[in-house]
Design a protein around this motif. Structure first.
Motif, PDB file in Angstrom:
ATOM      1  N   ARG A  95      14.711 -20.330   0.224  1.00  0.00           N
ATOM      2  CA  ARG A  95      15.965 -19.606   0.319  1.00  0.00           C
ATOM      3  C   ARG A  95      15.924 -18.517  -0.741  1.00  0.00           C
ATOM      4  O   ARG A  95      15.753 -18.809  -1.914  1.00  0.00           O
ATOM      5  N   LYS A  96      16.037 -17.299  -0.311  1.00  0.00           N
ATOM      6  CA  LYS A  96      15.965 -16.136  -1.220  1.00  0.00           C
ATOM      7  C   LYS A  96      14.674 -16.165  -2.047  1.00  0.00           C
ATOM      8  O   LYS A  96      14.672 -15.814  -3.221  1.00  0.00           O
ATOM      9  N   ALA A  97      13.613 -16.685  -1.452  1.00  0.00           N
ATOM     10  CA  ALA A  97      12.341 -16.765  -2.153  1.00  0.00           C
ATOM     11  C   ALA A  97      11.252 -16.862  -1.095  1.00  0.00           C
ATOM     12  O   ALA A  97      11.545 -16.847   0.099  1.00  0.00           O
ATOM     13  N   ASP A  98      10.015 -16.988  -1.542  1.00  0.00           N
ATOM     14  CA  ASP A  98       8.914 -17.039  -0.590  1.00  0.00           C
ATOM     15  C   ASP A  98       8.086 -18.292  -0.830  1.00  0.00           C
ATOM     16  O   ASP A  98       7.503 -18.465  -1.893  1.00  0.00           O
ATOM     17  N   VAL A 122      10.438 -23.984   6.871  1.00  0.00           N
ATOM     18  CA  VAL A 122      11.682 -23.438   7.415  1.00  0.00           C
ATOM     19  C   VAL A 122      12.228 -22.439   6.410  1.00  0.00           C
ATOM     20  O   VAL A 122      12.336 -22.742   5.230  1.00  0.00           O
ATOM     21  N   ARG A 123      12.516 -21.268   6.917  1.00  0.00           N
ATOM     22  CA  ARG A 123      13.113 -20.259   6.036  1.00  0.00           C
ATOM     23  C   ARG A 123      14.610 -20.202   6.286  1.00  0.00           C
ATOM     24  O   ARG A 123      15.050 -20.186   7.424  1.00  0.00           O
ATOM     25  N   CYS A 124      15.354 -20.171   5.206  1.00  0.00           N
ATOM     26  CA  CYS A 124      16.817 -20.175   5.312  1.00  0.00           C
ATOM     27  C   CYS A 124      17.364 -18.842   4.861  1.00  0.00           C
ATOM     28  O   CYS A 124      16.984 -18.353   3.805  1.00  0.00           O
ATOM     29  N   ASP A 125      18.246 -18.288   5.668  1.00  0.00           N
ATOM     30  CA  ASP A 125      18.940 -17.099   5.207  1.00  0.00           C
ATOM     31  C   ASP A 125      20.376 -17.482   4.926  1.00  0.00           C
ATOM     32  O   ASP A 125      20.922 -18.348   5.580  1.00  0.00           O
ATOM     33  N   GLY A 164      15.226 -18.995  -5.147  1.00  0.00           N
ATOM     34  CA  GLY A 164      15.181 -17.920  -6.117  1.00  0.00           C
ATOM     35  C   GLY A 164      15.928 -18.325  -7.379  1.00  0.00           C
ATOM     36  O   GLY A 164      16.792 -19.195  -7.343  1.00  0.00           O
ATOM     37  N   LEU A 165      15.576 -17.697  -8.483  1.00  0.00           N
ATOM     38  CA  LEU A 165      16.268 -18.020  -9.726  1.00  0.00           C
ATOM     39  C   LEU A 165      17.701 -17.519  -9.643  1.00  0.00           C
ATOM     40  O   LEU A 165      17.955 -16.424  -9.143  1.00  0.00           O
ATOM     41  N   ARG A 166      18.607 -18.335 -10.151  1.00  0.00           N
ATOM     42  CA  ARG A 166      20.014 -17.950 -10.075  1.00  0.00           C
ATOM     43  C   ARG A 166      20.303 -16.738 -10.968  1.00  0.00           C
ATOM     44  O   ARG A 166      21.205 -15.965 -10.705  1.00  0.00           O
ATOM     45  N   THR A 167      19.508 -16.611 -12.007  1.00  0.00           N
ATOM     46  CA  THR A 167      19.751 -15.516 -12.948  1.00  0.00           C
ATOM     47  C   THR A 167      19.094 -14.221 -12.513  1.00  0.00           C
ATOM     48  O   THR A 167      19.193 -13.227 -13.210  1.00  0.00           O
ATOM     49  N   GLY A 168      18.402 -14.238 -11.360  1.00  0.00           N
ATOM     50  CA  GLY A 168      17.821 -13.012 -10.862  1.00  0.00           C
ATOM     51  C   GLY A 168      16.346 -12.875 -11.176  1.00  0.00           C
ATOM     52  O   GLY A 168      15.692 -13.838 -11.585  1.00  0.00           O
ATOM     53  N   TYR A 169      15.849 -11.672 -11.000  1.00  0.00           N
ATOM     54  CA  TYR A 169      14.412 -11.430 -11.117  1.00  0.00           C
ATOM     55  C   TYR A 169      13.923 -11.660 -12.536  1.00  0.00           C
ATOM     56  O   TYR A 169      14.593 -11.309 -13.507  1.00  0.00           O
ATOM     57  N   CYS A 170      12.741 -12.241 -12.633  1.00  0.00           N
ATOM     58  CA  CYS A 170      12.131 -12.431 -13.942  1.00  0.00           C
ATOM     59  C   CYS A 170      10.636 -12.188 -13.787  1.00  0.00           C
ATOM     60  O   CYS A 170      10.030 -12.600 -12.795  1.00  0.00           O
ATOM     61  N   ARG A 171      10.055 -11.534 -14.773  1.00  0.00           N
ATOM     62  CA  ARG A 171       8.650 -11.170 -14.664  1.00  0.00           C
ATOM     63  C   ARG A 171       7.737 -12.381 -14.856  1.00  0.00           C
ATOM     64  O   ARG A 171       6.672 -12.471 -14.266  1.00  0.00           O
ATOM     65  N   ASP A 172       8.171 -13.304 -15.695  1.00  0.00           N
ATOM     66  CA  ASP A 172       7.287 -14.402 -16.066  1.00  0.00           C
ATOM     67  C   ASP A 172       7.535 -15.689 -15.290  1.00  0.00           C
ATOM     68  O   ASP A 172       6.717 -16.591 -15.328  1.00  0.00           O
ATOM     69  N   ILE A 173       8.692 -15.783 -14.646  1.00  0.00           N
ATOM     70  CA  ILE A 173       8.967 -16.958 -13.814  1.00  0.00           C
ATOM     71  C   ILE A 173       9.298 -16.425 -12.430  1.00  0.00           C
ATOM     72  O   ILE A 173      10.216 -15.622 -12.275  1.00  0.00           O
TER      73      ILE A 173
END
Lengths: 268, 298
Positions: free
Chosen positions: A27-30, A183-186, A216-225
């Protein structure tokens, strides 16, 4: 194949857990790195694998597998891998180009009430054949990437669930093998509650023995995680306690590193 | 209350166990199956979701001859033509026939694992009608147990199916991994509805241990009707009740403006040197020519 994931799941190519129904979801990730992991994992374990690719073509999967140290073309020539090019077949059916076995199998898209019986029968035939050819130590495996594409092609959730049930009953119970599905969830498909991929995900969660949920991380994009994955051992079988663990991860070129939330090298 | 569900002697009971993906109600179902087997009742399972060996595991092996598994797991839709019972055969008539093939003299319990599978392939109304027919058929089937995955159906469908049941048990997980919560609501034939929430733990060996929910240990067994009538005098900042002593004291107090003989005589006794007012109205005195409302702008 990612060694670190194997150690978390307490498994290795020499010691494959049988009768697993593994549900991958994102969900919101790959979560496709998990598909590549399982494809290379089971091929290295010597299992007969049937792969239904609805998302990418064979060349894409083989390019990724090459990096993970597995040659798909060779495995296919040996007969270890049965690759169903469902992506191309679906397009062929839609464009009304008849002919070929694969098109026959994708008949589900055309019949008045879409059901995946033909696809199941193909999978069963290809995997039972392997059983007959001896080498019964290695269980057969079905990998589907991914089921939500079928929903987009107009197959109902009910038909998909019937398909997965038959696959589980045949492959897990009769042939002692394993099934891996994605299964991909939108988030925005909640308007049609009964036919959404989240409904499919909930139903499959009842069925599965192991669930890997990438979010996906709740805090948004992160380069290292990159994202986090929730691993859920469901207590369906005998002597297995239901247990959940959350890991954060970062995907590298040829490997993935997992760590407990908040303990990435960028934080500490 | 969880442990009492099976004990009713009246026939036609229908129990639905509702669960979600987070916590499976199948083990509770197995607990009831085990109890029924130990009572010497035949247990017939319509199995759609799990294979026989998985459902059998943990059951008392001394009574397994009473356990009958009608498998619709390997071939629920008749695709591979392996099983005799498919989901299409879900009707009161077919099921009664199926039970009669292996009929024992004593009562039998029918277990449907799960209703979600049936509801997915049949019209909800039809499913309810067939279940109702099975209940009313009496005789062979003493009780019906069904598992229903709540999160897979619309709320209306879950509600409709639950209405047919006489007992609904909803299981939800707790933060504590060992315990889970069961919300039971039971409808008696008299129309009385009992509700109860319990914590329970059910390990592999199917021994049920129950702990009542701590914060309502005093009045656990609440009737639906009395529950809605909240006592308005329970949370007041002042005292509305009278003790016996207080009541006596109150009765002693003389009320004002009530003339007792004593008071009357004290007031009416003509005192010494008392004067007398004499008034003779003057004819001109009370006449006031002026209109008192003159200044008003009416």
């Amino acid at each position: 194949m990612f060694v670190e994931l194997n150690s978390i799941l307490n498994t290795s190519p020499d010691d494959v857990t049988q009768r697993e129904f593994i549900l991958l979801s994102d969900r919101k990730a790959d979560a496709s790195f998990l598909i590549h992991h399982y494809l290379s994992f089971y091929l290295k374990a010597g299992c007969k694998v049937c792969f239904v690719g609805l998302v990418q073509s064979l060349s894409h999967y083989s390019a990724v597998a090459q990096r993970l140290g597995v040659n798909l073309v060779q495995a296919r020539e040996k007969g270890q891998l049965v690759f169903v090019e469902a992506l191309k077949a679906s397009a062929a059916v839609m464009l009304d180009q008849t002919g070929g076995d694969v098109a026959q199998m994708s008949d589900y898209l055309r019949s008045p009430v879409p059901e995946l019986r033909a696809l199941f029968e193909f999978v069963r035939a290809s995997l039972s054949q392997a059983e007959a050819e001896a080498d019964s130590n290695s269980p057969p495996v079905l990998i589907v990437d991914d089921l939500s594409v079928l929903l987009s092609l107009g197959v109902s959730v009910r038909a998909v669930l019937d398909f997965t049930h038959y696959c589980q009953a045949t492959i897990c119970s009769q042939l002692q093998g394993s099934v891996v599905t994605l299964v991909r969830c939108d988030d925005d498909d909640d308007d049609d509650e009964d036919e959404s991929s989240s409904h499919l995900l909930r139903a499959l969660s009842h069925q599965c023995t192991l669930s890997l949920r990438v979010e996906g991380l709740r805090t948004g994009y992160c380069r290292d995680i990159h994202d986090q994955v929730e691993i859920w051992w469901r207590g369906t079988g005998e002597n297995v306690q239901s247990q959940r663990k959350i890991f954060q991860y970062k995907v590298y070129d040829k490997s993935v590193s997992f760590f407990a939330p908040g303990t990435s090298s960028a934080v500490l | 209350m969880l442990s009492e569900v099976l004990q009713g002697t009246e026939s036609g009971g229908f129990v639905i166990i509702r669960d979600t993906a987070c916590y499976s109600g199948r083990r509770l179902l197995k607990y009831y199956m085990n109890c029924a087997l130990k009572r010497g009742e035949a247990v017939h399972v319509l199995g759609f979701e799990v294979p026989e060996h998985e459902l059998c595991a943990g059951l008392d092996s001394n009574y397994l001859h009473l356990f009958h598994f009608h498998s619709a797991y390997t071939d629920p839709l008749g695709w591979t033509k392996q099983s005799l019972f498919t989901v299409k055969h879900f009707s009161a008539k077919e099921i009664t026939l199926l039970l009669q093939e292996t009929q024992h003299a004593n009562d039998s319990v029918l277990v449907i694992d799960s209703l979600s599978w049936v509801v997915r392939h049949h019209d909800t109304v039809t499913v309810c009608q067939e279940l109702q027919k099975l209940r009313k058929a009496g005789g062979s089937v003493r009780m019906i147990f069904g598992l229903l995955h709540m999160d897979l159906h619309q709320q209306g469908i879950v509600g409709t199916v639950s209405h047919v049941a006489s007992t609904v048990i909803s299981v939800t997980p707790m933060n504590n991994a060992r315990y889970a919560m069961a919300k039971t609501s039971q409808r008696k034939k008299s129309g009385k509805v009992m509700q109860k929430e319990e914590f329970f733990s059910l390990p592999e060996d199917l021994t049920l241990s129950i702990e009542t929910k701590p914060n309502q240990s005093g009045n656990v067994q609440t009737d639906l009707y009395t529950k809605s009538e909240v006592d308005p005098t329970s949370n007041l900042t002042f005292n509305l009740h009278l003790s016996e002593v207080e009541r006596e004291a109150r009765e002693k107090v003389a009320l004002p403006f009530v003339f007792s003989e004593e008071k009357k005589s004290a007031l009416l006794r003509p005192g010494r040197g008392s004067g007398r007012i004499m008034y003779e109205p003057d004819a001109n005195d009370d006449i006031d020519d002026e209109d008192p409302d003159d200044d008003l702008d009416v």
